[in-house]
Design a protein around this motif. Structure first.
Motif, mmCIF file in Angstrom:
data_model
loop_
_atom_site.group_PDB
_atom_site.id
_atom_site.type_symbol
_atom_site.label_atom_id
_atom_site.label_comp_id
_atom_site.label_asym_id
_atom_site.label_seq_id
_atom_site.Cartn_x
_atom_site.Cartn_y
_atom_site.Cartn_z
ATOM 1 N N GLY A 1 0.786 -1.223 0.000
ATOM 2 C CA GLY A 1 0.000 0.000 0.000
ATOM 3 C C GLY A 1 0.817 1.271 0.000
ATOM 4 O O GLY A 1 0.269 2.358 -0.197
ATOM 5 N N ALA A 2 2.125 1.167 0.207
ATOM 6 C CA ALA A 2 2.975 2.352 0.247
ATOM 7 C C ALA A 2 3.254 2.860 -1.169
ATOM 8 O O ALA A 2 3.513 2.069 -2.078
ATOM 9 C CB ALA A 2 4.284 2.042 0.963
ATOM 10 N N VAL A 3 3.212 4.166 -1.340
ATOM 11 C CA VAL A 3 3.447 4.808 -2.634
ATOM 12 C C VAL A 3 4.934 5.110 -2.779
ATOM 13 O O VAL A 3 5.543 5.715 -1.901
ATOM 14 C CB VAL A 3 2.633 6.112 -2.752
ATOM 15 N N TYR A 4 5.523 4.675 -3.910
ATOM 16 C CA TYR A 4 6.956 4.880 -4.114
ATOM 17 C C TYR A 4 7.280 5.776 -5.314
ATOM 18 O O TYR A 4 8.444 6.029 -5.598
ATOM 19 C CB TYR A 4 7.663 3.530 -4.275
ATOM 20 N N GLY A 5 6.268 6.221 -6.019
ATOM 21 C CA GLY A 5 6.511 7.105 -7.154
ATOM 22 C C GLY A 5 5.262 7.902 -7.449
ATOM 23 O O GLY A 5 4.143 7.485 -7.114
ATOM 24 N N ILE A 6 5.442 9.075 -8.067
ATOM 25 C CA ILE A 6 4.290 9.897 -8.418
ATOM 26 C C ILE A 6 4.504 10.478 -9.812
ATOM 27 O O ILE A 6 5.613 10.883 -10.174
ATOM 28 C CB ILE A 6 4.068 10.998 -7.363
ATOM 29 N N ALA A 7 3.450 10.463 -10.610
ATOM 30 C CA ALA A 7 3.546 10.856 -12.022
ATOM 31 C C ALA A 7 3.637 12.369 -12.151
ATOM 32 O O ALA A 7 2.653 13.074 -11.948
ATOM 33 C CB ALA A 7 2.339 10.339 -12.788
ATOM 34 N N VAL A 8 4.824 12.863 -12.501
ATOM 35 C CA VAL A 8 4.994 14.313 -12.648
ATOM 36 C C VAL A 8 4.773 14.765 -14.088
ATOM 37 O O VAL A 8 4.750 15.956 -14.376
ATOM 38 C CB VAL A 8 6.390 14.762 -12.150
ATOM 39 N N LYS A 9 4.584 13.816 -14.990
ATOM 40 C CA LYS A 9 4.315 14.132 -16.399
ATOM 41 C C LYS A 9 3.589 12.924 -16.981
ATOM 42 O O LYS A 9 3.855 11.778 -16.574
ATOM 43 C CB LYS A 9 5.623 14.380 -17.140
ATOM 44 N N ALA A 10 2.670 13.116 -17.918
ATOM 45 C CA ALA A 10 1.875 12.014 -18.459
ATOM 46 C C ALA A 10 1.646 12.195 -19.950
ATOM 47 O O ALA A 10 1.787 13.298 -20.491
ATOM 48 C CB ALA A 10 0.534 11.917 -17.731
ATOM 49 N N ASP A 11 1.294 11.088 -20.611
ATOM 50 C CA ASP A 11 0.960 11.127 -22.043
ATOM 51 C C ASP A 11 -0.145 10.137 -22.340
ATOM 52 O O ASP A 11 -0.260 9.089 -21.690
ATOM 53 C CB ASP A 11 2.183 10.808 -22.903
ATOM 54 N N LEU A 12 -0.945 10.463 -23.345
ATOM 55 C CA LEU A 12 -2.028 9.600 -23.818
ATOM 56 C C LEU A 12 -1.532 8.810 -25.014
ATOM 57 O O LEU A 12 -0.885 9.361 -25.905
ATOM 58 C CB LEU A 12 -3.226 10.472 -24.219
ATOM 59 N N LYS A 13 -1.836 7.488 -25.046
ATOM 60 C CA LYS A 13 -1.303 6.640 -26.103
ATOM 61 C C LYS A 13 -2.347 6.065 -27.065
ATOM 62 O O LYS A 13 -1.995 5.711 -28.187
ATOM 63 C CB LYS A 13 -0.489 5.498 -25.480
ATOM 64 N N SER A 14 -3.575 5.925 -26.660
ATOM 65 C CA SER A 14 -4.582 5.281 -27.527
ATOM 66 C C SER A 14 -5.130 6.258 -28.553
ATOM 67 O O SER A 14 -6.342 6.495 -28.645
ATOM 68 C CB SER A 14 -5.719 4.707 -26.679
ATOM 69 N N ILE A 15 -4.225 6.827 -29.353
ATOM 70 C CA ILE A 15 -4.629 7.829 -30.336
ATOM 71 C C ILE A 15 -3.898 7.612 -31.664
ATOM 72 O O ILE A 15 -2.831 6.990 -31.704
ATOM 73 C CB ILE A 15 -4.390 9.267 -29.827
ATOM 74 N N VAL A 16 -4.496 8.140 -32.704
ATOM 75 C CA VAL A 16 -3.954 8.041 -34.057
ATOM 76 C C VAL A 16 -3.888 9.447 -34.638
ATOM 77 O O VAL A 16 -4.862 10.206 -34.600
ATOM 78 C CB VAL A 16 -4.837 7.143 -34.943
ATOM 79 N N TRP A 17 -2.722 9.801 -35.190
ATOM 80 C CA TRP A 17 -2.487 11.132 -35.744
ATOM 81 C C TRP A 17 -2.697 11.142 -37.258
ATOM 82 O O TRP A 17 -2.434 10.150 -37.932
ATOM 83 C CB TRP A 17 -1.062 11.588 -35.428
ATOM 84 N N TYR A 18 -3.145 12.288 -37.767
ATOM 85 C CA TYR A 18 -3.337 12.454 -39.207
ATOM 86 C C TYR A 18 -3.220 13.939 -39.550
ATOM 87 O O TYR A 18 -3.238 14.815 -38.662
ATOM 88 C CB TYR A 18 -4.697 11.901 -39.646
ATOM 89 N N ASP A 19 -3.110 14.225 -40.828
ATOM 90 C CA ASP A 19 -3.003 15.602 -41.331
ATOM 91 C C ASP A 19 -4.417 16.096 -41.637
ATOM 92 O O ASP A 19 -5.044 15.668 -42.604
ATOM 93 C CB ASP A 19 -2.128 15.627 -42.588
ATOM 94 N N LYS A 20 -4.912 16.996 -40.795
ATOM 95 C CA LYS A 20 -6.301 17.441 -40.952
ATOM 96 C C LYS A 20 -6.503 18.327 -42.185
ATOM 97 O O LYS A 20 -7.650 18.554 -42.605
ATOM 98 C CB LYS A 20 -6.752 18.196 -39.703
ATOM 99 N N SER A 21 -5.402 18.800 -42.780
ATOM 100 C CA SER A 21 -5.551 19.579 -44.006
ATOM 101 C C SER A 21 -5.791 18.677 -45.204
ATOM 102 O O SER A 21 -6.192 19.143 -46.272
ATOM 103 C CB SER A 21 -4.309 20.445 -44.244
ATOM 104 N N ARG A 22 -5.547 17.378 -45.049
ATOM 105 C CA ARG A 22 -5.743 16.416 -46.142
ATOM 106 C C ARG A 22 -6.928 15.497 -45.909
ATOM 107 O O ARG A 22 -7.554 15.030 -46.865
ATOM 108 C CB ARG A 22 -4.487 15.552 -46.306
#
Length: 429
Positions: A135-156
């Protein structure tokens, strides 16, 4: 000159020399007047990320008088392992995965002794792992990112076109190269496919070592991934660095239209093209996915403490605070992408009027829908074997994944038998 006079001059010279020495030592310790000690930090951030983090640390020093000795390295695993074995770890390390947090948990300071209760309360359980099962906490997220995404060129392309593009041969821009960690973009693919096809319960059981790699549902995820890449696309992915893959989206005659990659990658797109980049959640683009799923894969950088001192306590509390993280985002030079955070008290407004970044920040705040990157949560040996297997699979997609999955299952079984080997007990919110 009398002996007494000579003695006086010698004594004065010695005292003068000592004053010079003491002055130099003081400057080295503090970087200026009024120093209140120092603290050492190790993290993976170099280049623009490293420069932004150093600016944040400078603000801390200006405010507290505590000097920060920062080392940024892309070989954090090797550097930290060497320093821990030598008995000289940094005061604070920012680890790029909860699996590495588990590896060093025996040497870390529980953060309930370090962070104010209000700071800990600003983070959901997902973002403050307790890898030892006590139950003891040994780390804390100081930065995060989202991964379940897909990138594309919205101008096309319009978002409604993406499902048809995803099903078309050769439309995925992909790169498996990543220096010593080559193959991890492939593990991200397989993890996200499994999460979208089978849901959080199956994903969580597999990521925590409780589900066999030879389970048919794991095999289905691998085969789905292989089916998205023809032999030509697979070969191209093996020869391409992950940092270069998405740049093809914006070429004059783009050879591909979609990139499955985390939110951080937008900052690596050419500055002149960054405004054209948009994203869609991967759920609607993965064959066999549950179209009603809101599950999202995420990653984070976890700050952990090896030495508890007044200085290290103060710096860790600063890094985990909403105020420091807001300042971190706001100090990002215009034209660069701002970092994302897991702290619920950091307002979405730090992303300004960025119509791409704000939805990502909002998604990261929905902790009940999120699961940590599975390979990041696994013991290092399991993770490395997974990365190598992803590369081997792409080198001969037609062969199928069964033999590779059997080998990975042997690694899992061996690790489960090792005394003291730590797997996270949960990876989903």
């Amino acid at each position: 000159m009398s002996a007494r006079t000579r003695s006086f001059h010698v004594t004065a010279a010695v005292l003068g020399l000592w004053l010079v020495v003491l002055s130099a030592v003081g400057a080295g310790d503090t970087g200026g007047q009024g120093s209140r000690g120092s603290v050492s930090v190790l993290a993976t951030w170099t280049g623009d990320e490293g420069a932004a983090f150093r600016e944040l640390l400078k603000s801390f020093t200006d405010e507290s008088g505590i000097r920060v000795d920062y080392q940024g390295t892309t070989a954090l695993r090797e550097v930290l392992s060497s320093e821990v074995k030598a008995g000289t770890p940094p005061d604070i390390a920012v680890l790029p995965s909860p699996g590495e947090l588990a590896t060093y948990a025996h040497a870390l300071v529980p953060l309930e002794k370090v962070l104010p209760p209000a700071t800990l309360a600003a983070y959901g359980p997902l973002w403050k792992p307790a890898p030892r099962g006590d139950g003891a906490v040994y780390g804390i997220a100081v930065k995060a990112d989202l991964k379940s995404i897909v990138w594309y060129d919205k101008s096309r392309h319009h978002r409604r076109e993406l499902p048809a593009l995803a099903a078309r041969d050769g439309q995925w821009c992909a790169g498996m190269g990543g220096d010593a960690t080559s193959g991890w973009p492939g593990t991200d693919w397989i993890e996200d496919i499994l999460l979208q096809q089978q849901g959080k319960a199956v994903y969580g059981a597999w990521a925590t070592g409780r589900l066999k790699w030879t389970d048919r549902r794991i095999g289905q995820a691998w085969r789905t991934w292989g089916a998205l890449f023809g032999k030509g696309a697979a070969r191209t992915a093996l020869l391409t660095d992950f940092r270069d893959a998405g740049r093809k989206l914006f070429a004059a005659r783009p050879p591909c239209a979609l990139e499955h990659q985390g939110s951080f990658i937008r900052g690596g797109y050419p500055p002149k093209d960054r405004a054209r980049a948009s994203f869609a959640f991967s759920t609607g683009l993965i064959p066999g996915a549950d179209r009603g799923s809101t599950a999202r894969e995420v990653s984070a950088d976890f700050a952990a403490m090896f030495h508890q001192t007044r200085q290290s306590r103060r710096l860790l509390a600063y890094l985990a605070s909403a105020g420091a993280q807001t300042a971190w985002a706001q100090s990002t030079p215009r034209g660069r992408t701002r970092p994302f955070f897991a702290n619920s008290e950091v307002p979405v407004e730090v992303q300004r009027d960025d119509g791409v970044a704000r939805p990502i920040a909002e998604a990261l705040g929905d902790s009940g829908s999120l699961c940590l990157d599975a390979s990041d949560a696994m013991p290092i040996r399991m993770r490395l074997a997974f990365q190598r297997a992803a590369l081997a699979y792409l080198s001969d997609v037609g062969k199928g994944p069964d033999a590779l999955l059997t080998s990975l299952e042997k690694v899992r079984t061996d690790l489960r038998r090792e005394p003291g080997r730590t797997w996270l007990s949960t990876v989903c919110g």
